[in-house]
Design a protein around this motif. Sequence first.
Motif, PDB file in Angstrom:
ATOM      1  N   HIS A   1       0.852  -1.187   0.000  1.00  0.00           N
ATOM      2  CA  HIS A   1       0.000   0.000   0.000  1.00  0.00           C
ATOM      3  C   HIS A   1       0.888   1.237   0.000  1.00  0.00           C
ATOM      4  CE1 HIS A   1      -3.360   2.502   2.161  1.00  0.00           C
ATOM      5  NE2 HIS A   1      -3.119   2.903   0.932  1.00  0.00           N
ATOM      6  N   ILE A   2       0.862   1.969  -1.103  1.00  0.00           N
ATOM      7  CA  ILE A   2       1.635   3.207  -1.213  1.00  0.00           C
ATOM      8  C   ILE A   2       0.828   4.342  -0.592  1.00  0.00           C
ATOM      9  CG2 ILE A   2       2.906   4.744  -2.754  1.00  0.00           C
ATOM     10  CD1 ILE A   2       3.878   1.852  -2.862  1.00  0.00           C
ATOM     11  N   VAL A   3       1.423   4.990   0.401  1.00  0.00           N
ATOM     12  CA  VAL A   3       0.775   6.087   1.116  1.00  0.00           C
ATOM     13  C   VAL A   3       1.611   7.345   0.947  1.00  0.00           C
ATOM     14  CG1 VAL A   3       0.066   6.916   3.400  1.00  0.00           C
ATOM     15  CG2 VAL A   3      -0.227   4.511   2.811  1.00  0.00           C
ATOM     16  N   ASP A   4       0.952   8.461   0.723  1.00  0.00           N
ATOM     17  CA  ASP A   4       1.648   9.743   0.651  1.00  0.00           C
ATOM     18  C   ASP A   4       1.956  10.209   2.074  1.00  0.00           C
ATOM     19  OD1 ASP A   4       2.552  12.310   0.373  1.00  0.00           O
ATOM     20  OD2 ASP A   4       0.874  13.030  -0.834  1.00  0.00           O
ATOM     21  N   ALA A   5       3.178   9.919   2.537  1.00  0.00           N
ATOM     22  CA  ALA A   5       3.550  10.250   3.911  1.00  0.00           C
ATOM     23  C   ALA A   5       3.640  11.750   4.144  1.00  0.00           C
ATOM     24  CB  ALA A   5       4.887   9.589   4.261  1.00  0.00           C
TER      25      ALA A   5
ATOM     26  N   PRO B   1      -1.685 -10.300   3.403  1.00  0.00           N
ATOM     27  CA  PRO B   1      -1.006  -9.317   4.253  1.00  0.00           C
ATOM     28  C   PRO B   1      -0.645  -8.050   3.484  1.00  0.00           C
ATOM     29  CG  PRO B   1       0.481 -11.112   3.684  1.00  0.00           C
ATOM     30  CD  PRO B   1      -0.883 -11.515   3.199  1.00  0.00           C
ATOM     31  N   MET B   2      -0.442  -6.968   4.235  1.00  0.00           N
ATOM     32  CA  MET B   2      -0.183  -5.674   3.623  1.00  0.00           C
ATOM     33  C   MET B   2       1.083  -5.040   4.187  1.00  0.00           C
ATOM     34  SD  MET B   2      -2.667  -2.319   3.559  1.00  0.00           S
ATOM     35  CE  MET B   2      -3.961  -3.228   2.725  1.00  0.00           C
ATOM     36  N   LEU B   3       1.885  -4.478   3.306  1.00  0.00           N
ATOM     37  CA  LEU B   3       3.048  -3.683   3.689  1.00  0.00           C
ATOM     38  C   LEU B   3       2.754  -2.240   3.321  1.00  0.00           C
ATOM     39  CD1 LEU B   3       6.060  -3.321   4.532  1.00  0.00           C
ATOM     40  CD2 LEU B   3       6.652  -3.759   2.137  1.00  0.00           C
ATOM     41  N   ILE B   4       2.979  -1.332   4.264  1.00  0.00           N
ATOM     42  CA  ILE B   4       2.767   0.096   4.006  1.00  0.00           C
ATOM     43  C   ILE B   4       4.079   0.715   3.556  1.00  0.00           C
ATOM     44  CG2 ILE B   4       2.152   2.322   5.035  1.00  0.00           C
ATOM     45  CD1 ILE B   4       0.501   0.601   7.104  1.00  0.00           C
ATOM     46  N   VAL B   5       4.067   1.338   2.390  1.00  0.00           N
ATOM     47  CA  VAL B   5       5.215   2.101   1.915  1.00  0.00           C
ATOM     48  C   VAL B   5       4.883   3.579   2.079  1.00  0.00           C
ATOM     49  CG1 VAL B   5       6.588   2.751  -0.103  1.00  0.00           C
ATOM     50  CG2 VAL B   5       6.079   0.341   0.325  1.00  0.00           C
TER      51      VAL B   5
END
Length: 396
Positions: free
Chosen positions: A108-112, A217-221
């Motif tokens: 999951h690409i998140v705009d940090a 499962p999910m990895l947060i980027v």
Amino acid sequence: MIQIAVTGKPNVGKSTFFSAATLSDVEVASYPFTTIDPNRAVAYVTTQCPCKELGLKCNPRNSKCKNGIRYIPIELIDVAGLVPGAYKGRGLGNKFLDDLRQADMFIHIVDASGSTDEEGKIVEPGTQDPLEDIKFLEKEILMWVYGIIGKNWNKLVRKILLENLKFEEVVYDQLSGIGVSIEGIVKAKNMVGSRFDKWGKEELLKFLKYLINICKPMLIVANKIDIPTAEKNIKKIKNKYSRVVPASAEAELALRKAAKAGLIKYTPGSSNFKIINKDKLNKKQISALNYIKKNILEKYGSTGVQKALNKAVFEILKMIVVYPVENENKMSDSQGNVLPDAILLPKGSTPVDLAYKIHEEIGENFRFAIDARKGIKISNDYKLKNGDIIKIVHTA
């Protein structure tokens, strides 16, 4: 081949991450639905190749080796950006969610930096809470799965009880199309605790949430770490989630393109690079490279893209790399290729599992296996270790 879906809102750097990881050409633009159909391409996870340890020159067939690092292929699926309400069919919602079915897990690409709103539009950095973005995607996927099974839940419960069927088998029949497992269903059911025939909507949603976390499962980027507002948000995300990798997909894409053009020497995942063709770089390009080095590589240790892929495969999916050979003395196949294949297997796999992975007939005709490093026969239930070099002996 392992398949990983790259997901997230529009305009958070999802397609840039995909391009950087695969160095393929996809359309990258700042508006929703840039990616209409899922793009697919090969990316690579990296591990130490045994060639240097053994003093050998390897001849990879199914993978690559560069300076003692083995690059093992996986498939990335760049799924079009989701917006809130996708599970109800909003935007191109159901189509996008269906594209996630075959994936082994999600990145999951998140705009940090907090510079894209819930619809994926550009806003002032720091005005959007990335934690809300994470909750949004979790809800979309949960409600999508609930939509598959929820409407028939009471009928399914009655069927299980009246026909004396197994809970996990009935649920598997309903959800097998999204890639869940019998083992995952049993584990998730036990985590809920109460009897399934007493479940209401709340308990069913809790069960499905556990099931998704186990089987998908999910990895947060946390992307866009080069924007100052990202640092504070990354701490917030890490306080709540354990599977988080800070990243700058844009920086990784720039470095890989520069390396491909012969301007720099760069190994994906590295904390540094070396300019090797300074004469072909203009002042703006040199300035950009220096910015990446100081504000991303030195600060975070890498751009995060390769780290995310490796973490996804080796830590979250718990895969190991095993090297099958036919000649244990030369560490080669029958054509003389040294360490020809690098096979990804789930942790806990046995030599029999490896045999079937190589070819079904080899698995069916399996006799025994040899640890090529030690030159000794190993038991059929031996738990393979990462980096093992194994000879499979089978009948013709």
